[in-house]
Design a protein around this motif. Structure first.
Motif, mmCIF file in Angstrom:
data_model
loop_
_atom_site.group_PDB
_atom_site.id
_atom_site.type_symbol
_atom_site.label_atom_id
_atom_site.label_comp_id
_atom_site.label_asym_id
_atom_site.label_seq_id
_atom_site.Cartn_x
_atom_site.Cartn_y
_atom_site.Cartn_z
ATOM 1 N N LEU A 265 0.846 -1.193 0.000
ATOM 2 C CA LEU A 265 0.000 0.000 0.000
ATOM 3 C C LEU A 265 0.882 1.244 0.000
ATOM 4 N N LEU A 266 0.623 2.163 -0.932
ATOM 5 C CA LEU A 266 1.413 3.385 -1.034
ATOM 6 C C LEU A 266 0.859 4.462 -0.112
ATOM 7 N N ASN A 267 1.743 5.159 0.561
ATOM 8 C CA ASN A 267 1.375 6.255 1.455
ATOM 9 C C ASN A 267 1.036 7.488 0.618
ATOM 10 N N LYS A 268 -0.176 7.997 0.791
ATOM 11 C CA LYS A 268 -0.641 9.101 -0.055
ATOM 12 C C LYS A 268 0.148 10.388 0.137
ATOM 13 N N SER A 269 0.803 10.542 1.263
ATOM 14 C CA SER A 269 1.550 11.778 1.507
ATOM 15 C C SER A 269 2.970 11.730 0.947
ATOM 16 N N ASP A 270 3.446 10.544 0.561
ATOM 17 C CA ASP A 270 4.804 10.424 0.017
ATOM 18 C C ASP A 270 4.874 10.998 -1.391
ATOM 19 N N PRO A 271 5.981 11.626 -1.754
ATOM 20 C CA PRO A 271 6.156 12.049 -3.150
ATOM 21 C C PRO A 271 6.359 10.816 -4.029
ATOM 22 N N LEU A 272 5.999 10.917 -5.288
ATOM 23 C CA LEU A 272 6.108 9.769 -6.191
ATOM 24 C C LEU A 272 7.548 9.288 -6.332
ATOM 25 N N GLU A 273 8.515 10.219 -6.306
ATOM 26 C CA GLU A 273 9.910 9.812 -6.481
ATOM 27 C C GLU A 273 10.414 8.982 -5.304
ATOM 28 N N LYS A 274 9.747 9.079 -4.157
ATOM 29 C CA LYS A 274 10.110 8.260 -3.001
ATOM 30 C C LYS A 274 9.415 6.910 -3.039
ATOM 31 N N ALA A 275 8.161 6.881 -3.504
ATOM 32 C CA ALA A 275 7.365 5.663 -3.471
ATOM 33 C C ALA A 275 7.593 4.763 -4.680
ATOM 34 N N LEU A 276 7.961 5.373 -5.824
ATOM 35 C CA LEU A 276 8.063 4.594 -7.054
ATOM 36 C C LEU A 276 9.314 4.964 -7.827
ATOM 37 N N LYS A 277 9.559 4.179 -8.875
ATOM 38 C CA LYS A 277 10.628 4.485 -9.832
ATOM 39 C C LYS A 277 10.099 4.209 -11.233
ATOM 40 N N ASN A 278 10.829 4.636 -12.224
ATOM 41 C CA ASN A 278 10.406 4.428 -13.608
ATOM 42 C C ASN A 278 10.130 2.958 -13.889
ATOM 43 N N LEU A 279 9.054 2.709 -14.657
ATOM 44 C CA LEU A 279 8.633 1.381 -15.114
ATOM 45 C C LEU A 279 7.946 0.554 -14.029
ATOM 46 N N ASP A 280 7.697 1.148 -12.833
ATOM 47 C CA ASP A 280 6.907 0.430 -11.837
ATOM 48 C C ASP A 280 5.454 0.345 -12.275
ATOM 49 N N THR A 281 4.742 -0.676 -11.716
ATOM 50 C CA THR A 281 3.326 -0.861 -12.022
ATOM 51 C C THR A 281 2.514 -0.635 -10.753
ATOM 52 N N VAL A 282 1.428 0.159 -10.872
ATOM 53 C CA VAL A 282 0.539 0.399 -9.732
ATOM 54 C C VAL A 282 -0.866 -0.043 -10.087
ATOM 55 N N LEU A 283 -1.603 -0.444 -9.035
ATOM 56 C CA LEU A 283 -2.987 -0.864 -9.196
ATOM 57 C C LEU A 283 -3.875 0.073 -8.405
ATOM 58 N N LEU A 284 -4.896 0.616 -9.048
ATOM 59 C CA LEU A 284 -5.919 1.415 -8.357
ATOM 60 C C LEU A 284 -7.079 0.490 -8.048
ATOM 61 N N GLU A 285 -7.454 0.375 -6.780
ATOM 62 C CA GLU A 285 -8.541 -0.521 -6.400
ATOM 63 C C GLU A 285 -9.175 -0.059 -5.107
ATOM 64 N N ARG A 286 -10.452 -0.407 -4.937
ATOM 65 C CA ARG A 286 -11.133 -0.116 -3.670
ATOM 66 C C ARG A 286 -10.664 -1.156 -2.639
ATOM 67 N N GLN A 287 -10.425 -0.686 -1.394
ATOM 68 C CA GLN A 287 -9.850 -1.598 -0.407
ATOM 69 C C GLN A 287 -10.782 -2.743 -0.048
ATOM 70 N N GLY A 288 -12.094 -2.569 -0.245
ATOM 71 C CA GLY A 288 -13.042 -3.645 0.037
ATOM 72 C C GLY A 288 -13.096 -4.690 -1.051
ATOM 73 N N SER A 289 -12.453 -4.443 -2.178
ATOM 74 C CA SER A 289 -12.494 -5.389 -3.296
ATOM 75 C C SER A 289 -11.297 -6.320 -3.315
ATOM 76 N N LEU A 290 -10.329 -6.087 -2.416
ATOM 77 C CA LEU A 290 -9.121 -6.911 -2.383
ATOM 78 C C LEU A 290 -9.287 -8.072 -1.428
ATOM 79 N N SER A 291 -8.673 -9.179 -1.729
ATOM 80 C CA SER A 291 -8.686 -10.364 -0.862
ATOM 81 C C SER A 291 -7.636 -10.188 0.220
#
Length: 299
Positions: A265-291
């Motif tokens: 889970l990514l922290n919403k307050s973190d800047p993108l350059e801290k949380a990710l790097k080029n070519l990373d893949t992210v998933l947008l999903e509702r938390q109630g829809s995950l197993s």
């Protein structure tokens, strides 16, 4: 409670009277204190030594006063002028129970052990010195008390099951792994705001939630922007209803960004350059829809 140690004195029981040869406690050991039947027959020139508590009598031929006899007695380390003399003291019938020991003082007498109900000399009077059977009984009593305490603790403090932690089951995504060639390719295809300088762009792959049916897309954002701002932009891109500003953090309808493939889970307050790097893949999903799977903390 305070104890005046200076008033404590050892008392070896019983004490044999040198005149009547009966045994008495420390407070009644002297002839006058137990109304000794032989005292009237004893010579009146007998005096008691204040150091050894024995009766003293000087020989008639030396013609010493009581004071002189007492002084000589003390100078001899309480060996001279004992009354009656050692050779006149009747032998005590009871002997030390320790085999081969004949050290019972005829003036003090044997010391009785209540643990084994036997008589001993001063050297063997302590239970440990004569291997008293009461020691085994006391040791067993300690073991029984310890076992009882352990049993009580086991009933009182029931062991707690290991704590569980929740992890999100990995979601199949079309994640890509590449190097310079892949980066050049995504730069030519990615969508984003033209206002973002090329030097400040971060290129990632985005997969939309199930409800949007959006396949994997390549996008870029300003790497200085926060994860939360990127989430809002991705929600608009996937055309899903974003109610994050009006619902609680625990609401199953809340949208979250997860980094694939470990579903962190990514922290919403973190800047993108801290949380990710080029070519990373992210998933947008509702938390109630995950197993969600519960696992032990120890794992």
């Amino acid at each position: 409670m305070l104890i005046n140690i200076s008033r404590i004195r050892p008392d070896f029981l019983p004490v044999a009277c040198p005149l009547c040869h009966l045994t008495f406690c420390g407070d009644h050991r002297l002839p006058l204190e137990h109304k000794c039947s032989q005292w009237t027959q004893a010579s009146k020139d007998v005096v008691q030594c204040s150091e050894c508590q024995h009766l003293i009598q000087s020989p008639i031929h030396e013609k010493l006063t009581q004071e002189q006899a007492l002084e000589k007695h003390k100078k001899s380390k309480c060996q001279l002028y004992l009354y009656p003399p050692h050779n006149n003291i009747s032998k005590i019938d009871r002997q030390c129970t320790v085999k081969g020991c004949r050290d019972i003082d005829p003036r003090v007498g044997p010391v009785h052990c209540n643990g084994c109900d036997q008589d001993f000399c001063l050297k063997h009077r302590h239970p440990a010195s004569h291997g008293c059977q009461s020691l085994d009984t006391e040791e067993q009593r300690k073991i029984d008390r310890r076992l009882a305490a352990q049993e009580k603790l086991a009933k009182t403090f029931v062991p707690q099951p290991p704590k569980k932690r929740k992890i999100i089951t990995a979601v199949p995504v079309k994640s890509k792994n590449g190097g310079m060639v892949e980066l050049m390719k995504i730069k030519s295809q990615a969508k984003g705001s033209a206002n973002v300088p090329a030097s400040s762009r971060i290129y990632i792959y985005v997969q939309g939630p199930k409800e949007s049916k959006v396949e994997l897309q390549s996008v870029y954002f300003d790497k200085k922007n926060s994860v939360g701002k990127a989430l809002d932009a991705i929600a608009d891109m996937c055309k899903v209803n974003n109610k994050n500003n009006t619902i609680s953090p625990s609401d199953p309808e809340r949208l979250e960004l997860y980094k694939c493939p470990d579903m962190a889970l990514l922290n919403k307050s973190d800047p993108l350059e801290k949380a990710l790097k080029n070519l990373d893949t992210v998933l947008l999903e509702r938390q109630g829809s995950l197993s969600v799977e519960e696992v032990d903390e120890e794992e």
